[in-house]
Design an enzyme around this catalytic site. Structure first.
Site, PDB file in Angstrom:
ATOM      1  N   GLY A 141      -4.324  -2.614  16.745  1.00 63.23           N
ATOM      2  CA  GLY A 141      -2.950  -2.637  17.214  1.00 63.23           C
ATOM      3  C   GLY A 141      -1.928  -2.890  16.123  1.00 63.23           C
ATOM      4  N   SER A 152       0.840  -1.189   0.000  1.00 62.65           N
ATOM      5  CA  SER A 152       0.000   0.000   0.000  1.00 62.65           C
ATOM      6  C   SER A 152       0.876   1.241   0.000  1.00 62.65           C
ATOM      7  CB  SER A 152      -0.948   0.012   1.191  1.00 62.65           C
ATOM      8  OG  SER A 152      -0.221   0.181   2.376  1.00 62.65           O
ATOM      9  N   HIS A 188      -2.771   7.131  -4.463  1.00 64.81           N
ATOM     10  CA  HIS A 188      -2.805   6.038  -3.500  1.00 64.81           C
ATOM     11  C   HIS A 188      -3.013   4.727  -4.237  1.00 64.81           C
ATOM     12  CE1 HIS A 188      -5.736   3.291  -1.370  1.00 64.81           C
ATOM     13  NE2 HIS A 188      -4.709   3.236  -0.554  1.00 64.81           N
ATOM     14  N   ARG A 227       0.908  -1.508  13.262  1.00 63.36           N
ATOM     15  CA  ARG A 227       2.012  -0.560  13.483  1.00 63.36           C
ATOM     16  C   ARG A 227       1.528   0.850  13.100  1.00 63.36           C
ATOM     17  NH1 ARG A 227       6.709   1.509  10.668  1.00 63.36           N
ATOM     18  NH2 ARG A 227       8.196   2.121  12.285  1.00 63.36           N
ATOM     19  N   ILE A 228       1.321   1.694  14.109  1.00 59.94           N
ATOM     20  CA  ILE A 228       0.692   3.005  13.927  1.00 59.94           C
ATOM     21  C   ILE A 228       1.398   3.849  12.871  1.00 59.94           C
ATOM     22  CG2 ILE A 228       0.153   5.204  15.096  1.00 59.94           C
ATOM     23  CD1 ILE A 228      -1.604   2.768  15.868  1.00 59.94           C
ATOM     24  N   GLU A 229       2.724   3.905  12.919  1.00 57.28           N
ATOM     25  CA  GLU A 229       3.444   4.775  11.991  1.00 57.28           C
ATOM     26  C   GLU A 229       3.293   4.312  10.542  1.00 57.28           C
ATOM     27  OE1 GLU A 229       4.613   7.699  12.430  1.00 57.28           O
ATOM     28  OE2 GLU A 229       4.241   7.729  14.584  1.00 57.28           O
ATOM     29  N   SER A 230       3.139   3.012  10.342  1.00 62.47           N
ATOM     30  CA  SER A 230       2.920   2.522   8.977  1.00 62.47           C
ATOM     31  C   SER A 230       1.493   2.801   8.526  1.00 62.47           C
ATOM     32  CB  SER A 230       3.217   1.021   8.894  1.00 62.47           C
ATOM     33  OG  SER A 230       4.575   0.786   9.209  1.00 62.47           O
ATOM     34  N   TYR A 232      -2.641  -3.215  -3.092  1.00 60.89           N
ATOM     35  CA  TYR A 232      -2.986  -4.514  -3.680  1.00 60.89           C
ATOM     36  C   TYR A 232      -2.730  -5.592  -2.638  1.00 60.89           C
ATOM     37  CZ  TYR A 232      -3.749  -1.945  -7.841  1.00 60.89           C
ATOM     38  OH  TYR A 232      -4.276  -1.035  -8.723  1.00 60.89           O
ATOM     39  N   ARG A 233      -3.693  -6.500  -2.485  1.00 61.30           N
ATOM     40  CA  ARG A 233      -3.619  -7.457  -1.383  1.00 61.30           C
ATOM     41  C   ARG A 233      -4.178  -8.826  -1.790  1.00 61.30           C
ATOM     42  NH1 ARG A 233      -7.335  -3.437  -0.959  1.00 61.30           N
ATOM     43  NH2 ARG A 233      -9.474  -4.105  -0.703  1.00 61.30           N
TER      44      ARG A 233
END
Lengths: 391, 391
Positions: A349, A182, A196, A351-354, A199-200
């Site tokens: 929960g 992403s 933006h 990873r906030i920064e990501s 793909y997942r």
């Protein structure tokens, strides 16, 4: 709206209390000199600042996935050792896409991406790459991640449509695998659009007598502050090309899905000017959809970078920069209020920064700002209020 | 977190579709010259841009209260004609507080507030006052509003504890009256703190054999970017003084409630450094609580303005301004993700510009920003992670 706050009070209060339960703080002994008494959790005194932060976050937010462990270097693979087939193939593809897209952006900007890598005790992990304060981009990030998690049966049934043999035990969980890439890129020049993509690939384990399920999701969308019709035709045209090659119905369907997903409901505006968005894609064989997904990733650079290059040296004035900042405020509103990935990530929960890498470096909120009729700013708004057919 | 988006897809998708249902768009005839075809709702063509916006918002968001009608001048009263007693008295009090607080802010800043006033067809309305781009404040807003609405029985039961004679009809609604004042002020100088307050009075009509219920709520809290212990002692001391005059238990209880409410859960940080927060207050006679609420409003200026005046000419450098902007980003995160008034207001069709008036003029998100240990920035963070006892 003070007048409505109270209506939802009880339930939110309860959440607050549960959320803070684990962090039970107690007053430490008063410090000397009339200084304020600061409360500290007994555990936080013994650990480092970083660990203390993690411990707090564990307590503050319910955690659906294990806490990440930072690594100094990206590992060969984020998938578990035994994972082969599409899991392995998809990870390789998104990591290659991350490398190529970051290289293309750096080639234009001149600045490199900073990399952070992590794994999780139960398997999986991620690689965040961020370019901040570049010459062309104010902030650009490309993340890949692999997650081994589990979802409640209702979520599984909603996702897969499989419910005949569904468990009714609320504590039952369906194990899943997810891998994805992403990205959000916010250029400096107000005439160069934000872009933006995501793909997942998802797989559930065989569960409760039901075989493993799989699906693909994703999309690329563009968010200019000013409408340049040629740009929009180029961007949408590139994705229409990829779609048409795979299925004549894809573009119309995924374009509409994109327009409907990226709506800032309280504004009655879309975040940007669309692109494609799809989910649950499993109606062809996995390799065919994989090829489509891969081509979508490979189309990011040719669909977007030429547009930025065209506008990187465009003149702009202070008012135009402010308008860009106001549109970035709208971007923040969408991502924090409506974006499912963001809101779910904040609650579980991740990873906030990501997760919050997608937010622009800077944004602006002016009270009751409404551009004058007939201006380029009003034209952009018009397009966010009534989706156009570009190609 | 791309990997979790899918889990909540089905329900959100459904909401998106319902939300857009009323705005059913259809492709207009193609325009000449190869221009993109823009879709428009047939209704939006016949009405003005402002009305069209309203129509869109009606379609986009479920509306729990009637659409506002803008007025050129604030009416004598926002309450309905027949409303007397506490309803009338509370409206007078919040409007006087709005006048006095705005006057005090203008006296310091030099700039006046812009006023917008509205009513609603069913009764009630609001007055928003905003000072933008002032000498001292980047953005300061003070809103009053009076709402006649209705809530579902569960919300009523949760709010009042009255459930013995509760209706089980999900379409049943309990009429309520709410009046309140709310405000956020964001100064320019990073050494001068942001301040928020909100005081409100609720009444439900007699319903289903249960007599009318009433309660008060509110609070004032402060959000500095740098910790100045004297400032915090002054601010908390002023509110402790008001609390202690009314009930020896109030300050400790309402201070804790404030620390627990203003938590950015995904960060494990509080938004600011506290103050007081209370809700459901109806354990004394209404006039006594009214006097407490009024004194809290009257304490806004003496608790806050001297702090701003003390710091308005403080020197600061670019890094300090950036840190303020990062903290403003956190303010945005709290308000858009957690604040009950904001999130509820956005969903129920309140006046968007008045709800989002609380957002700062500008904010910043830097990837993985963590101040160095031992700095003033790290000190502030420490206080957001472990609430202090100031007085």
């Amino acid at each position: 709206m003070m007048q409505t706050e109270r209506l939802v009070r009880r339930s939110t209060c309860a959440r607050t209390k549960v959320g803070r339960k684990g962090a039970a703080v107690r007053a430490s002994a008063a410090r000397g000199g009339g200084r304020p008494h600061q409360q500290q959790s007994s555990s936080s005194r013994a650990v480092s600042r970083k660990e203390s932060g993690a411990a707090r976050r564990m307590a503050a937010a319910p955690r659906a996935i294990a806490k990440e462990v930072m690594l100094s270097k990206a590992p060969e693979r984020l998938c578990r050792e035994g994972d082969t087939g599409m899991r392995e193939k998809f990870e390789k593809t998104i990591r290659k896409a991350q490398d190529e897209i970051c290289a293309a952006i750096t080639a234009v900007d001149g600045k490199s991406f900073h990399e952070d890598t992590w794994t999780r005790p139960g398997g999986g992990g991620g690689i965040s790459r961020v370019l901040s304060d570049g010459k062309v981009w104010e902030k650009a990030g490309v993340n890949v991640s692999v997650v081994y998690g589990s979802m409640p049966p209702e979520a599984y049934r909603a996702a897969t449509g499989v419910d005949k043999k569904g468990s009714t035990d609320p504590n039952d969980r369906v194990p899943f695998f997810a891998a994805g890439i992403s990205s959000v890129m916010h250029p400096r020049n107000p005439h160069a659009p934000t872009m933006h993509f995501n793909y997942r690939y998802f797989e559930t384990d065989a569960w409760n007598g039901v075989p493993s399920q799989w699906w693909f999701g994703g999309g690329t969308d563009i968010t200019p502050s000013y409408v340049d019709e040629e740009d929009m035709k180029h961007f949408h045209g590139m994705y229409k090309g990829v779609c048409d090659k795979h299925d004549p119905e894809y573009y119309a369907k995924f374009k509409k899905w994109c327009d409907e997903y990226f709506v800032i409901k309280h504004r009655g505006e879309t975040r940007g000017l669309g692109g494609i968005f799809f989910d649950d894609l499993n109606d062809k064989d996995p390799d065919t959809i994989f090829e489509f997904s891969k081509e979508c990733m490979n189309t990011v650079v040719p669909s977007y970078v030429p547009i930025v290059e065209r506008h990187v040296n465009d003149d702009f004035n202070e008012e135009q920069k402010e308008w860009q900042q106001i549109r970035r405020g709208r971007y923040v509103e969408f991502n924090l209020v409506y974006d499912r990935g963001t809101t779910f990530g904040l609650k579980t929960g991740g990873r906030i920064e990501s997760i919050l890498m997608s937010l622009p470096m800077t944004a602006r909120w002016e009270y009751d700002h409404e551009p004058e009729e007939g201006t380029e700013e009003a034209k952009l708004l018009q397009y966010t209020r009534n989706a156009a057919t570009w190609v």
